[in-house]
Enzyme design. Structure first.
Site, PDB file in Angstrom:
ATOM      1  N   SER A   1       0.931  -0.964   0.071  1.00  0.00           N
ATOM      2  CA  SER A   1       0.213  -0.054   0.012  1.00  0.00           C
ATOM      3  C   SER A   1       0.817   1.221  -0.096  1.00  0.00           C
ATOM      4  O   SER A   1       2.148   1.376  -0.774  1.00  0.00           O
ATOM      5  CB  SER A   1      -0.882  -0.032   1.437  1.00  0.00           C
ATOM      6  OG  SER A   1      -1.820   1.088   1.170  1.00  0.00           O
ATOM      7  N   SER A   2       0.468   2.086   0.737  1.00  0.00           N
ATOM      8  CA  SER A   2       1.270   3.533   0.667  1.00  0.00           C
ATOM      9  C   SER A   2       0.739   4.323   1.882  1.00  0.00           C
ATOM     10  O   SER A   2      -0.258   4.250   2.396  1.00  0.00           O
ATOM     11  CB  SER A   2       0.996   4.289  -0.306  1.00  0.00           C
ATOM     12  OG  SER A   2       1.352   5.471  -0.236  1.00  0.00           O
TER      13      SER A   2
ATOM     14  N   TYR B   1      -5.002   7.602  -6.101  1.00  0.00           N
ATOM     15  CA  TYR B   1      -4.177   6.811  -5.652  1.00  0.00           C
ATOM     16  C   TYR B   1      -4.011   6.353  -4.232  1.00  0.00           C
ATOM     17  O   TYR B   1      -4.132   5.112  -3.917  1.00  0.00           O
ATOM     18  CB  TYR B   1      -2.706   7.237  -5.901  1.00  0.00           C
ATOM     19  CG  TYR B   1      -1.431   6.325  -5.496  1.00  0.00           C
ATOM     20  CD1 TYR B   1      -0.940   5.644  -6.191  1.00  0.00           C
ATOM     21  CD2 TYR B   1      -0.815   6.979  -4.164  1.00  0.00           C
ATOM     22  CE1 TYR B   1       0.300   4.713  -5.853  1.00  0.00           C
ATOM     23  CE2 TYR B   1       0.264   6.073  -3.960  1.00  0.00           C
ATOM     24  CZ  TYR B   1       0.693   4.885  -4.658  1.00  0.00           C
ATOM     25  OH  TYR B   1       1.694   4.215  -4.052  1.00  0.00           O
TER      26      TYR B   1
ATOM     27  N   LYS C   1      -5.150   2.519  -2.424  1.00  0.00           N
ATOM     28  CA  LYS C   1      -4.420   1.899  -1.753  1.00  0.00           C
ATOM     29  C   LYS C   1      -5.188   1.616  -0.352  1.00  0.00           C
ATOM     30  O   LYS C   1      -5.265   0.477   0.214  1.00  0.00           O
ATOM     31  CB  LYS C   1      -3.280   2.721  -1.431  1.00  0.00           C
ATOM     32  CG  LYS C   1      -2.137   2.934  -2.387  1.00  0.00           C
ATOM     33  CD  LYS C   1      -1.651   1.229  -2.835  1.00  0.00           C
ATOM     34  CE  LYS C   1      -0.182   1.482  -3.678  1.00  0.00           C
ATOM     35  NZ  LYS C   1       0.018   0.420  -4.093  1.00  0.00           N
TER      36      LYS C   1
HETATM   37  P1  NAP Z   1       8.879   1.793  -9.633  1.00  0.00           P
HETATM   38  O1  NAP Z   1      10.476   1.784  -9.342  1.00  0.00           O
HETATM   39  O2  NAP Z   1       8.251   2.457 -10.831  1.00  0.00           O
HETATM   40  O3  NAP Z   1       8.673   0.053 -10.272  1.00  0.00           O
HETATM   41  C1  NAP Z   1       7.550  -0.354 -10.604  1.00  0.00           C
HETATM   42  C2  NAP Z   1       7.571  -1.890 -10.940  1.00  0.00           C
HETATM   43  O4  NAP Z   1       6.079  -1.939 -11.282  1.00  0.00           O
HETATM   44  C3  NAP Z   1       8.161  -2.120 -11.920  1.00  0.00           C
HETATM   45  O5  NAP Z   1       8.631  -3.621 -11.715  1.00  0.00           O
HETATM   46  C4  NAP Z   1       7.245  -2.221 -13.172  1.00  0.00           C
HETATM   47  O6  NAP Z   1       7.860  -3.378 -14.540  1.00  0.00           O
HETATM   48  C5  NAP Z   1       6.114  -2.728 -12.625  1.00  0.00           C
HETATM   49  N1  NAP Z   1       4.841  -2.331 -13.310  1.00  0.00           N
HETATM   50  C6  NAP Z   1       4.414  -1.097 -13.620  1.00  0.00           C
HETATM   51  N2  NAP Z   1       3.125  -1.154 -14.146  1.00  0.00           N
HETATM   52  C7  NAP Z   1       3.052  -2.491 -14.226  1.00  0.00           C
HETATM   53  C8  NAP Z   1       1.958  -3.353 -14.839  1.00  0.00           C
HETATM   54  N3  NAP Z   1       0.786  -2.577 -15.458  1.00  0.00           N
HETATM   55  N4  NAP Z   1       1.720  -4.622 -14.794  1.00  0.00           N
HETATM   56  C9  NAP Z   1       2.864  -5.079 -14.186  1.00  0.00           C
HETATM   57  N5  NAP Z   1       3.883  -4.387 -13.753  1.00  0.00           N
HETATM   58  C10 NAP Z   1       3.966  -3.166 -13.964  1.00  0.00           C
HETATM   59  O7  NAP Z   1       8.046   1.527  -8.405  1.00  0.00           O
HETATM   60  P2  NAP Z   1       8.332   1.500  -7.138  1.00  0.00           P
HETATM   61  O8  NAP Z   1       8.402   2.613  -6.198  1.00  0.00           O
HETATM   62  O9  NAP Z   1       9.097   0.158  -6.575  1.00  0.00           O
HETATM   63  O10 NAP Z   1       6.766   0.857  -6.312  1.00  0.00           O
HETATM   64  C11 NAP Z   1       6.312  -0.312  -6.187  1.00  0.00           C
HETATM   65  C12 NAP Z   1       4.963  -0.325  -5.389  1.00  0.00           C
HETATM   66  O11 NAP Z   1       5.345   0.457  -4.087  1.00  0.00           O
HETATM   67  C13 NAP Z   1       3.779   0.427  -5.919  1.00  0.00           C
HETATM   68  O12 NAP Z   1       2.698  -0.395  -5.665  1.00  0.00           O
HETATM   69  C14 NAP Z   1       3.626   1.588  -5.353  1.00  0.00           C
HETATM   70  O13 NAP Z   1       2.334   2.203  -5.462  1.00  0.00           O
HETATM   71  C15 NAP Z   1       4.139   1.343  -4.007  1.00  0.00           C
HETATM   72  N6  NAP Z   1       4.553   2.371  -3.264  1.00  0.00           N
HETATM   73  C16 NAP Z   1       5.714   3.370  -3.877  1.00  0.00           C
HETATM   74  C17 NAP Z   1       6.191   4.456  -3.192  1.00  0.00           C
HETATM   75  C18 NAP Z   1       7.377   5.199  -3.419  1.00  0.00           C
HETATM   76  O14 NAP Z   1       7.236   6.203  -2.956  1.00  0.00           O
HETATM   77  N7  NAP Z   1       8.139   4.718  -4.349  1.00  0.00           N
HETATM   78  C19 NAP Z   1       5.450   4.727  -1.757  1.00  0.00           C
HETATM   79  C20 NAP Z   1       4.562   3.910  -1.377  1.00  0.00           C
HETATM   80  C21 NAP Z   1       4.015   2.754  -2.077  1.00  0.00           C
HETATM   81  P3  NAP Z   1       8.734  -2.384 -15.571  1.00  0.00           P
HETATM   82  O15 NAP Z   1      10.118  -2.395 -14.905  1.00  0.00           O
HETATM   83  O16 NAP Z   1       8.829  -3.616 -16.577  1.00  0.00           O
HETATM   84  O17 NAP Z   1       8.228  -1.227 -15.981  1.00  0.00           O
END
Ligand code: NAP
Length: 254
Positions: free
Chosen positions: A145-146, A159, A163
C-alpha cells in the site's frame, strides 16, 4: 519440520521496491519468481543476482492491469514450477507492481481513475484470487500500500483511495483465507527513492526535502528500507502476523 524450499512471487520485481524485496526474500532462503511489464533486461538482471545468491529464480512478463491474461500467466508459472521444483505451488504472493498518479482532485479524469483502479485494486484482487489454487496452505499474501492511505498529500486522492481499498481488501483476505492458514498483510511504504512517478522523490530536490522535513528520521526512504520488511513477512517467524498494516516510512506525518 517443513524443509521444502518456499517460493515467493513478487509482481513488479524488475525495479525499485519489488527488486529489493525479491533480493531480500532470496537472502532469507526462498526461491523467487518475479514479474515485469516492460523491463525484461532489468528483470533478467534480478534473476541473475538471485541465482548468484544460490537461490532459484525466474522472470515472467505480466501486465497486472490485464485480468484476461492472468490464467495464461498462471499456467506458465505453474508449468515452470512443476518442471523445476516438482510442485506447481508457491507459498507467498507479493502484490507490488504499481504506477503513480499525481493529479489534483478537480482535474482528475475518469481514464486516470480507471487506470489507478485497474493496477492498484482490480489487478491485486483477481491475481490473488486466481493464484490461490496454486498457493500452499500456510503461506501468505503481502499487499503493498502506501503512507498516502493514512495521510493526505494533495494530488493523490485517487492513488491514496485505491491503496486504502487494498488495505480493506487485505483484512477480508486475512479473514477468509484463515481456514487455509494463509496470512494477508499490508506493507505501506512512505515516499521511497525509486523511478516511481518519474523518480520525483529521488530526483526533485524540493520534493525530497519536503519529505525529509515531515519524516521523523529526517530523510526520504530507500528501497533497502522496505524489502527486508516484506521478506520478514515471508518467514515462519512472522507467521502470527495477520490482517495487519505495517507502515514503513521512517515516521512520516506522525
Ligand atoms: P517503480 O520503481 O516505478 O517500479 C514499478 C514496478 O512495477 C516495475 O517493476 C514495473 O515493471 C512494474 N509495473 C508497472 N506497471 C505495471 C503493470 N501494469 N503491470 C505489471 N507490472 C507493472 O515503483 P516502486 O516505487 O518500486 O513501487 C512499487 C510499489 O510500491 C507500487 O505499488 C507503489 O504504489 C508502491 N509505493 C511506492 C512508493 C514510492 O514512493 N516509491 C511509496 C509507497 C508505495 P517494469 O520495470 O517492467 O516497468
Amino acid at each position: 519440520m517443513d524443509t521444502k524450499t518456499k517460493i515467493a512471487l513478487v509482481t513488479g520485481g524488475s525495479r525499485g521496491i519489488g527488486k529489493n524485496t525479491a533480493l531480500k526474500i532470496a537472502q532469507k532462503g526462498l526461491d523467487v519468481i518475479i514479474t515485469y511489464k516492460n523491463s525484461k533486461e532489468e528483470a533478467d538482471q534480478v534473476v541473475n543476482e538471485i541465482t548468484a545468491l544460490g537461490r532459484k529464480a525466474a522472470a515472467f512478463q505480466l501486465d497486472t492491469t490485464s485480468v484476461k491474461n492472468f490464467d495464461e500467466f498462471i499456467q506458465n508459472v505453474s508449468k515452470h514450477l512443476q518442471e523445476n521444483t516438482g510442485s506447481a505451488h508457491i507459498d507467498y504472493l507479493v502484490n507490488n507492481a504499481g504506477t503513480a498518479l499525481y493529479s489534483p482532485f478537480m482535474q482528475t479524469t475518469e481514464e486516470q481513475m480507471d487506470e489507478m483502479f485497474n493496477i492498484h485494486y482490480k489487478g491485486v484482487f483477481f491475481l490473488s484470487q486466481k493464484m490461490l489454487p496454486f498457493m500452499n496452505d500456510g503461506g501468505g499474501i503481502i499487499n503493498i500500500s502506501s503512507g498516502l492511505a493514512r495521510f493526505a498529500i494533495p494530488g493523490s486522492s485517487v492513488y491514496g483511495s485505491m491503496k486504502s481499498g487494498v488495505e480493506t481488501l487485505t483484512r477480508y483476505m486475512a479473514k477468509e483465507l484463515g481456514a487455509r492458514r494463509i496470512k494477508a498483510n499490508v506493507v505501506a511504504p512512505g515516499a521511497i527513492e525509486t523511478d516511481f512517478g518519474g523518480g520525483r522523490t529521488r530526483d526533485d530536490k524540493e520534493v525530497n526535502s519536503f519529505i525529509s522535513n515531515v519524516t521523523a528520521l529526517g530523510r526520504a526512504g530507500l528501497p533497502d528500507d522496505i524489502g527486508g520488511v516484506v521478506a520478514f513477512l515471508c518467514t515462519d517467524d512472522a507467521g502470527w502476523i495477520n490482517g495487519q498494516r505495517i507502515e514503513v516510512s521512517g515516521g512520516m506525518n506522525l
